[in-house]
Design an enzyme around this catalytic site. Structure first.
Site, PDB file in Angstrom:
ATOM      1  N   GLY A 233      39.434  -5.876  18.030  1.00 44.61           N
ATOM      2  CA  GLY A 233      40.165  -4.742  17.474  1.00 44.61           C
ATOM      3  C   GLY A 233      41.610  -5.119  17.186  1.00 44.61           C
ATOM      4  O   GLY A 233      41.910  -6.261  16.847  1.00 44.61           O
ATOM      5  N   GLU A 234      42.493  -4.140  17.305  1.00 43.73           N
ATOM      6  CA  GLU A 234      43.942  -4.325  17.121  1.00 43.73           C
ATOM      7  C   GLU A 234      44.346  -4.566  15.668  1.00 43.73           C
ATOM      8  O   GLU A 234      45.525  -4.634  15.364  1.00 43.73           O
ATOM      9  CB  GLU A 234      44.491  -5.479  17.977  1.00 43.73           C
ATOM     10  CG  GLU A 234      44.222  -5.377  19.448  1.00 43.73           C
ATOM     11  CD  GLU A 234      44.706  -6.589  20.233  1.00 43.73           C
ATOM     12  OE1 GLU A 234      45.351  -7.499  19.632  1.00 43.73           O
ATOM     13  OE2 GLU A 234      44.441  -6.652  21.450  1.00 43.73           O
ATOM     14  N   GLY A 235      43.392  -4.754  14.772  1.00 43.39           N
ATOM     15  CA  GLY A 235      43.710  -5.178  13.414  1.00 43.39           C
ATOM     16  C   GLY A 235      43.642  -6.675  13.225  1.00 43.39           C
ATOM     17  O   GLY A 235      44.033  -7.200  12.175  1.00 43.39           O
TER      18      GLY A 235
END
Length: 336
Positions: free
Chosen positions: A299-301
């Protein structure tokens, strides 16, 4: 400019027809969005929205919710995966508090757009009211608009929120009709027993509500970070930006935006195929074609940051490779 003209330019680079594979499709898509034969990426930005989730109280995650705010501080201190990859590719990174159950210290560079201290526990009441969900969407739209006004034409999104694979699984189930047991995965690392417990809880939640509209569905089952992502995607589409999706959680915000306005996908590139169960089905439902297959589930980008240089490469070949005429190279396709 027509799409056909752009395709002719792609075909006329000094290479066998189609030999750059997916790069050619990416170049065609970006050129079509920008309506030019010489597309470019300007001032890339990734917006990471963070929020907590009431459903965590039911033991659907192996992690305590405190990790949400602790990881936000890690982002601010530059120590997370999204930080190192954003620095590597010179991508502007914004960390936005959409609804974290924590008070961040003044001056710590977390953007405070907190609308609530997390969502409600869906087992007992809807995650959000439609009014709160709409407020979150409007705030996300504002954040995207700020990037556009800074000269950004490519925007991606990340997220942080312990427990947020649960709302993502429910949104996948409710929007697509895919059976819930095919939507629920390990999240942050549940074992088989944990996954079964998570499924049992989410099955109760799914049977409790029957929302009628995409907004009601997002409000009932979603998260504040997902609502802000949804609003940001819709606004970025309105501004004709290139929009890059990350993994399962971020894509659930894109899914809600798609249900509200299907043509948003004209501007979307899916950065990667997540290793989280349900993401492949989610992207397929939106007719997406992920660029990377790296078994990511952070995740997180991070997928957005990792795919960025590939998007650059797609435009570099289009703009800088010689044509057959310029290079005085025999064009096999034209002389068959």
């Amino acid at each position: 400019m027509t799409r056909e003209e752009l395709q002719r330019k792609i075909n006329n680079r000094t290479k066998p027809l189609g030999s750059l594979g997916k790069l050619e499709k990416i170049a065609l898509k970006i050129g079509t969005i920008q309506n030019t034969l010489t597309p470019e990426l300007k001032n890339p930005a990734i917006l990471v929205f963070a929020a907590d989730h009431g459903i965590v109280d039911e033991g659907v995650s192996p992690c305590p919710k405190e990790i949400t705010w602790q990881m936000v501080m890690n982002f601010i201190n530059g120590g997370a995966g999204i930080n190192v990859f954003s620095r590597q590719h010179n991508i502007r990174l914004r960390v936005i508090d959409a609804g974290v159950d924590h008070d961040f210290p003044e001056g710590c560079h977390v953007e405070n757009h907190k609308l609530a201290r997390g969502t409600k526990n869906m087992l007992h009441e809807p995650a959000m009211s439609t009014e709160l969900c709409q407020q979150a969407m409007d705030k996300g739209a504002e954040c995207a608009r700020q990037e556009f006004e800074r000269g950004c034409n490519i925007i991606g999104f990340g997220e942080m929120g312990i427990g947020n694979t649960s709302p993502a699984s429910l949104l996948l189930n409710k929007f697509t009709g895919i059976p819930l047991d095919e939507c629920v995965g390990r999240g942050a690392g549940l074992n088989e027993e944990g996954v079964q417990h998570k499924y049992n809880i989410l099955k109760q939640v799914a049977g409790k509500y029957n929302p009628k509209t995409p907004l009601e569905t997002l409000a009932t089952f979603g998260g504040l970070e997902m609502a802000m992502i949804c609003g940001a995607v819709l606004e970025a589409k309105r501004l004709n930006m290139l929009i890059v999706a990350d993994g399962f959680i971020v894509s659930s915000g894109f899914l809600a935006a798609y249900e509200m306005q299907p043509d948003v996908l004209d501007n979307v590139i899916f950065s990667h195929a997540s290793n989280e169960r349900g993401h492949k089905a989610m992207v397929e439902y939106m007719k997406g074609d992920p660029v990377l297959h790296l078994d990511l589930r952070l995740g997180e980008g991070t997928g957005v940051a990792l795919v960025y240089p590939i998007l650059q490469s797609a435009l570099i070949f289009l703009n800088e490779m010689a044509s057959f005429e310029d290079a005085e190279v025999f064009d096999i396709e034209k002389n068959r």
